[in-house]
Enzyme design. Structure first.
Site, short mmCIF file in Angstrom:
data_model
loop_
_atom_site.label_atom_id
_atom_site.label_comp_id
_atom_site.label_asym_id
_atom_site.label_seq_id
_atom_site.Cartn_x
_atom_site.Cartn_y
_atom_site.Cartn_z
N HIS A 110 50.32 -29.57 11.32
CA HIS A 110 50.28 -29.89 9.90
C HIS A 110 48.83 -30.22 9.57
CE1 HIS A 110 54.75 -30.50 9.71
NE2 HIS A 110 54.55 -30.80 10.98
N PHE A 111 48.13 -29.31 8.91
CA PHE A 111 46.71 -29.51 8.61
C PHE A 111 46.48 -30.01 7.19
CE2 PHE A 111 44.74 -26.57 12.11
CZ PHE A 111 45.12 -27.50 13.07
N ARG A 112 47.56 -30.27 6.44
CA ARG A 112 47.55 -31.08 5.21
C ARG A 112 46.90 -30.44 4.00
NH1 ARG A 112 51.66 -33.82 6.96
NH2 ARG A 112 51.24 -35.57 8.36
N HIS A 149 47.85 -38.91 9.53
CA HIS A 149 47.92 -39.83 8.39
C HIS A 149 46.76 -40.81 8.54
CE1 HIS A 149 51.98 -38.48 7.34
NE2 HIS A 149 52.29 -38.58 8.62
N ASN A 176 55.11 -27.88 4.69
CA ASN A 176 55.35 -29.07 3.87
C ASN A 176 54.05 -29.69 3.37
OD1 ASN A 176 54.99 -29.71 6.61
ND2 ASN A 176 56.00 -31.69 6.41
N ASP A 181 52.78 -30.69 17.17
CA ASP A 181 53.25 -31.26 15.91
C ASP A 181 52.17 -32.17 15.33
OD1 ASP A 181 54.88 -31.74 13.73
OD2 ASP A 181 56.17 -33.19 14.74
#
Length: 444
Positions: free
Chosen positions: A61-63, A313, A93, A309
């Protein structure tokens, strides 16, 4: 890039370890032989270091877009390259979610501009985008992603009729996050009645329980068998789930496959006492017994892939009460050193490590010319010194979020060089300012 000659490397590839030279010509591996001479090549004497294929991470997840205060494609792909990961598959997501073909192509466009590692993306399935899934070219991206339990981003797919239609209407690999939402909500309400929002994080694996995982994954696997879908279960976290998978046929013939992540192989519920929400993931890190069963299934080939994964954050976000602290953590820079530590402990062979982190992701997703050290393949390569101890500190962390659950850990092995399509992207702690990443292509 020109020609690069790697001298005196110890290659780990296709269940063999052997000494050799490797000649790179532009983006590709030109020659593998015990003694190569080339007067025009730049020579790198590896001095006995180990050469692996570039790692392929099938779940990050590289946002980007929308959550770039946590990380972005540029920052996290640089961190990946520092950890020997040369190709990644990013999750849907984000904000907005990658649930239309237009949004998917926007992500590809952004990665083409900023990524330091090769890239592809998973297309998000929802309760109402079946027609977009039908329109999606099977070579367009790495596959379909379904959240069969809610996690960061609120992409829960809970309409069983829709799920079956998705399973029946794509030839692509369907990857899923499997946790039963009803079970989780019941458990969460139980602990909220006792503690309010400030639930001790040690109860996280009892809220997002083994039962919740097994109910969801077993149900999804049954549906995959019923429909004939090609189904891949992300981030197994329980011992009981490992019995759902088999090792009696080669990976190429499997219709149902599984992945385990670094944190579920490294941590256990005993670590919540010191790590707190820093190791709060979905699915949760569970017991030492679960971890042992995951290792058993990995080593006997019921589990096919090791991934990260990676899901950064900020520390400010993590430093909240249980119900407000998000799940996920950064891992791409430290995944290979962590697994090499398990090699040093005698738990994992180098051949098996390369199989699970390089070969199998390429085979499972049918990635073209990557994941192996072969003449004619892209020169995605990683040089590793197996005896150069170093400590993870704030100063050497490359993640945008600036922290790691491995801080203060001393790893014995170090990534010294990472080549992406023949370009030396990382060398002894320094990144190249140039990029040579490419969109992954697929043999489908």
């Amino acid at each position: 890039m020109g020609r690069v000659l790697l001298k005196n490397v110890t290659i780990v590839n296709e269940n063999q370890i052997f000494e050799s030279d490797v000649l790179l010509d532009g983006e590709f591996i030109d020659k593998i032989d015990v003694s190569i001479s080339d007067s025009e090549a730049k020579v790198i004497d590896a001095g006995g270091k180990y050469l692996f294929p570039g790692l392929i991470d099938d779940q990050v997840h590289f946002r980007e877009p929308g959550l770039t205060h946590k990380g972005d494609i540029a920052s996290e792909s640089r961190a990946a390259v520092a950890g020997g990961i040369t190709s990644y598959m990013e999750q849907p997501n984000t904000v907005p979610q990658t649930t239309t073909i237009d949004k998917l192509e926007e992500k590809f466009g952004r990665a083409a501009e900023t990524s330091f590692a090769n890239y592809s993306f998973l297309f998000g399935g929802t309760n109402d985008n079946l027609e977009e899934i039908k329109r999606l070219d099977r070579k367009a991206c790495s596959g379909i992603k379904l959240f069969l339990g809610s996690s960061t981003g609120n992409m829960l797919v809970d309409d069983e009729e829709v799920i079956e239609k998705i399973f029946r209407n794509t030839e692509m690999v369907i990857s899923a996050h499997c946790e039963d939402e009803t079970t989780i909500k019941r458990n969460l309400n139980h602990y909220k009645e006792k503690f309010g929002d400030d639930i001790p994080v040690k109860y996280h694996p009892l809220i997002r329980s083994a039962e919740a995982c097994y109910i969801s994954s077993s149900k999804a696997i049954a549906l995959a068998k019923k429909t004939g879908a090609r189904f891949h279960v992300f981030h197994l976290s329980t011992g009981i789930e490992t019995d759902l998978f088999h090792n009696d046929i080669p990976l190429e013939q499997k219709k149902i496959t599984a992945e385990v992540c670094i944190h579920h192989l490294w941590f256990s519920d005993a670590d919540y006492a010191t790590k707190g929400t820093l190791i709060k993931w979905n699915p949760a890190v569970k017991t030492a017994g679960d971890r042992e069963k995951l290792w058993e299934a990995l080593l006997d080939d019921r589990i096919d892939v090791i991934a990260t994964d990676h899901a950064p954050h900020t520390l400010q976000e993590k430093d909240n009460v249980y119900t407000q602290a998000p799940s996920g953590g950064p891992l791409v820079q430290h995944a290979l050193p962590a697994m090499l530590q398990k090699y040093d402990e005698g738990l994992l062979s180098l051949e098996k490590l390369v199989e699970k982190m390089c070969h199998n992701p390429a085979t499972l997703f049918q990635i073209e010319k990557r994941g192996f050290i072969r003449e004619g393949y892209y020169a995605d390569l990683v040089l590793v010194d197996l005896n150069d101890p170093w400590k993870v500190t704030k100063e050497n962390i490359a993640y945008k979020c600036g922290w790691s659950p491995f801080e203060e850990t001393i790893f014995k092995s170090k990534v010294t060089h990472t080549f992406v399509n023949g370009h030396l992207a990382y060398e002894n702690g320094k990144f190249s300012a140039q990029r040579n990443a490419k969109r992954l292509t697929f043999n489908r």
